[in-house]
Design a protein around this motif. Structure first.
Motif, PDB file in Angstrom:
ATOM      1  N   ARG A   6       0.806  -1.222   0.000  1.00  0.00           N
ATOM      2  CA  ARG A   6       0.000   0.000   0.000  1.00  0.00           C
ATOM      3  C   ARG A   6       0.836   1.268   0.000  1.00  0.00           C
ATOM      4  O   ARG A   6       0.296   2.352  -0.202  1.00  0.00           O
ATOM      5  CB  ARG A   6      -0.948   0.001   1.208  1.00  0.00           C
ATOM      6  N   ARG A  11       3.117   1.859  -2.165  1.00  0.00           N
ATOM      7  CA  ARG A  11       3.497   2.163  -3.542  1.00  0.00           C
ATOM      8  C   ARG A  11       2.622   3.298  -4.078  1.00  0.00           C
ATOM      9  O   ARG A  11       1.402   3.266  -3.947  1.00  0.00           O
ATOM     10  CB  ARG A  11       3.351   0.925  -4.432  1.00  0.00           C
ATOM     11  N   ALA A  64       0.840   5.511  -6.937  1.00  0.00           N
ATOM     12  CA  ALA A  64       0.161   5.126  -8.176  1.00  0.00           C
ATOM     13  C   ALA A  64      -0.737   6.280  -8.609  1.00  0.00           C
ATOM     14  O   ALA A  64      -0.842   7.301  -7.933  1.00  0.00           O
ATOM     15  CB  ALA A  64      -0.650   3.846  -7.966  1.00  0.00           C
ATOM     16  N   THR A  71       1.299   0.278  -9.848  1.00  0.00           N
ATOM     17  CA  THR A  71       1.192  -0.727  -8.784  1.00  0.00           C
ATOM     18  C   THR A  71       1.869  -2.037  -9.147  1.00  0.00           C
ATOM     19  O   THR A  71       2.271  -2.796  -8.269  1.00  0.00           O
ATOM     20  CB  THR A  71      -0.286  -1.003  -8.456  1.00  0.00           C
TER      21      THR A  71
END
Length: 675
Positions: A392, A394, A396, A478
């Motif tokens: 989570r 990461r 994006a 992601t």
């Protein structure tokens, strides 16, 4: 927000909310026996045959199993919801009603997202509108039907495209009333009744099909259906459509070859109209957040203020909205990386197109855009890997982008833009097509609710009740780009409209559907500039969905001919006017390289020869003189009507009346006239 008008403007536009359309279609001709006005199951009001209205629009009854062949195709085809209805629920009839209708099963499937307008009337059939439609619209309707054939054939519901009464049209858009099962025993009878005679008489499977089982529905039958429309088609395309219909009826026809022929005809017809674009965008943090993770392009600051000013090479062709995910210094970085990466790649694509004038087919363009998006994805994913961001953490971003592809067709007047816009999406940022008559959502959200429907596990209204219904199933950054599934579609610009790209700060809670109507009307009339409309939409979002960032890019697409307008000298010029780009004057010459061509924003004289300049100059001077004389006459007429006495004084001053010479009487003398 700029200007004092915006809050008042939003208030005016928000004064009348549009009611949600709860009109439903009751599947099965037997339900047509229920008279209008009757209340079914103490809940559904019958408005007209098979048109019901839910008086209690909460979660409807959900079938115990949705693996039924009558329901599953609707779920599998959810990505085609622009054309195909959705299952709303089922209604269980009481025994008395069931017996009176001779129904074996008392469960009636109810459909939503059906071609029924807000007053409860069915949209017209394609048959009834065919002869009234323009040539380009007729071809565009056929193109949409052809694109639907393969996905419907795979689910054994392709016969739905063969019933004229089942094909409805909402402007440019083809919509199906319901899906018909190809293997149903009644399908052959219905088609033969609709077209007269034995519809499957020439089918090679007609004599081998078991009794009570219809012959196989094949693409050849679509050609037979189209052939019936040729006599009423526009003269300019009737022969070509007839040839395509014959190709469909040939032995083992190639769907790819037919699609190529139809696409060529579509682009030729679309290019006969002019194309002008105005684009503007803006992003805002919202009322409750102190930082903005959204990015969009082009913003108003990216646009030139005059035609001579240099501009980005992708303006006005490219527009982008990205909604960043990952918190401060995460989401905003991802969205910025996506915008800049896509801009550079699209610039390279347009440069190649300027050098190679060969027309790219939709499949090739789709592959190019998918590759561009995957490169942008991998840039963000690599940054995540370098910073060791996991799960989570990461960063994006969502993506919605539109590209007006400057492909040119040769016409009798020279080369002209083919009017294609490609729309690509990842995540839940959206694209809408807005006109004064309708608001059409063009994209599908990549979220858990959508996934559950497409996998055939849930109806949409049921899936929306999940606590994770709005969680995204894909976004840029992601994972590796090879696992990304961007969705690309093409829109042919054959009517005036607004293409709206926005993040969920605007689209949440059905805000666009509720308040869209004033925007196309006011932009078309010139009451509102595109830039002002963008700022108004952001203010609307902040008033209603202010807990999130909001990004909006609005493109006014005009294909109607321009006519002279009467100037209202009493109005002050609008602020934030956006330059209009005439796309028929750009990218039109293969002898001019991309960079030099882009610098000529509105210079239409470049395409003419030098010996044509003198007649055009003379015509221009005459036109200006005629305009000035007409305007002067109009002003004098208005002055005479509003102030006759003052008008007479002005007339007498410049044109003194001739006085009759009368003999002077005794005692009179001529006195000098005083003012």
């Amino acid at each position: 927000m700029t200007g004092d008008f915006l809050p008042e403007q939003v208030k005016l536009m928000s004064s009348e909310k549009q009611t949600t359309n709860h009109y439903l279609w009751a599947v099965g001709t037997a339900t047509a026996q229920i008279p209008a006005g009757e209340l079914v199951a103490q809940r559904y009001q019958v408005i007209a045959p098979q048109i019901w209205q839910d008086r209690q629009p909460s979660l409807p009854e959900i079938p115990e199993t949705i693996s039924s062949s009558n329901i599953l195709p609707y779920l599998r085809l959810y990505y085609h919801r622009l054309h195909i209805p959705e299952v709303y629920g089922v209604c269980h009839l009481d025994v008395e009603t069931q017996n009176s209708m001779s129904l074996e099963d008392g469960a009636v499937i109810l459909l939503e997202n059906v071609p029924i307008d807000t007053s409860g009337q069915l949209y017209p059939t394609i048959d009834s509108m065919w002869s009234q439609a323009s040539a380009v619209r007729q071809v565009y309707w056929l193109w949409q039907i052809l694109q639907l054939w393969k996905p419907l054939e795979e689910l054994a519901v392709a016969s739905s495209l063969l019933f004229p009464e089942n094909l409805r049209v909402e402007g440019w858009r083809v919509r199906l009333l319901e899906l018909y099962n190809d293997t149903a025993a009644t399908t052959e009878q219905k088609l033969s009744l609709a077209f007269g005679g034995d519809f499957f008489a020439d089918s090679p499977t007609a004599n081998t099909a078991p009794q009570n089982i219809p012959a196989q529905v094949r693409i050849e039958h679509l050609g037979k259906c189209w052939e019936s429309w040729c006599s009423k088609a526009s003269v300019s395309i009737a022969d070509r459509i007839g040839e395509i219909a014959q190709h469909l009826q040939a032995e083992k026809p190639s769907l790819g070859v037919v699609a190529s022929e139809l696409n060529q005809l579509l682009l030729e017809q679309a290019s006969l109209s002019p194309l002008r674009l105005q684009v503007a965008g803006a992003t805002d943090a919202g009322r409750e957040l102190n930082h903005n993770e959204d990015r969009c392009y082009p913003t108003i600051a990216d646009l030139p203020t005059d035609p001579e000013q240099p501009r980005d090479l992708v303006i006005p062709y490219l527009s982008i909205v990205c909604d960043g995910i990952g918190g401060h210094e995460g989401g905003e970085v991802a969205s910025e990386l996506a915008v800049q990466s896509i801009k550079l790649q699209v610039q390279g694509l347009l440069t190649e197109m300027a050098q190679d004038q060969e027309i790219m087919n939709p499949e090739l363009v789709t592959q190019q855009l998918e590759a561009i998006i995957r490169v942008a994805n991998n840039m963000i994913a690599s940054r995540n890997d370098f910073q060791e961001r996991k799960s989570r953490r990461r960063m994006a971003t969502t993506l919605i982008m539109a590209l007006q592809l400057p492909q040119f067709m040769q016409t009798t007047h020279g080369k002209s833009n083919a009017h294609e816009i490609y729309i690509a999406s990842v995540g839940d940022s959206r694209a809408y097509w807005l006109t004064p008559r309708y608001c059409q959502l063009l994209t599908i959200d990549d979220d858990v609710a959508t996934r559950e429907v497409c996998m055939g596990r849930s109806l949409y209204r049921q899936a929306k009740k999940r606590p994770d219904a709005g969680a995204l199933t894909q976004a840029l950054g992601t994972r590796d780009g090879e696992l990304l599934n961007p969705r690309v579609q093409r829109l042919i610009l054959e009517e005036d409209g607004l293409l709206l790209l926005c993040s969920d700060g605007l689209s949440n809670n059905g805000l666009v559907e509720q308040f869209y109507a004033d925007y196309p009307r006011d932009v078309f009339s010139g009451k509102l500039s595109v830039a002002e409309a963008v700022q108004s939409l952001i203010e609307l979002a902040n008033q209603n969905n202010g807990q999130d960032n909001t990004s909006v890019v609005l493109t006014y697409c005009a294909v109607s001919p321009q006519y002279p307008v009467v100037l209202n000298l009493g109005e002050s010029p609008m602020e934030n006017n956006v330059i209009e780009f005439n796309l028929d004057t750009e990218f039109a010459s293969s002898s001019v390289n991309f960079e030099s061509e882009q610098s000529a924003i509105s210079d239409q004289s470049e395409a003419t020869t030098s010996n044509q300049g003198v007649p055009k100059l003379v015509l221009g001077i005459v036109g200006v003189l005629v305009f000035l004389l007409s305007a002067g006459a109009a002003l004098l007429t208005a002055h005479w009507l509003l102030n006759p006495e003052g008008f007479n004084q002005i007339r007498d001053r410049f044109f003194p009346p001739k006085q009759q010479q009368l003999p002077l009487s005794q005692g009179e003398s001529i006195s000098p006239q005083t003012d």
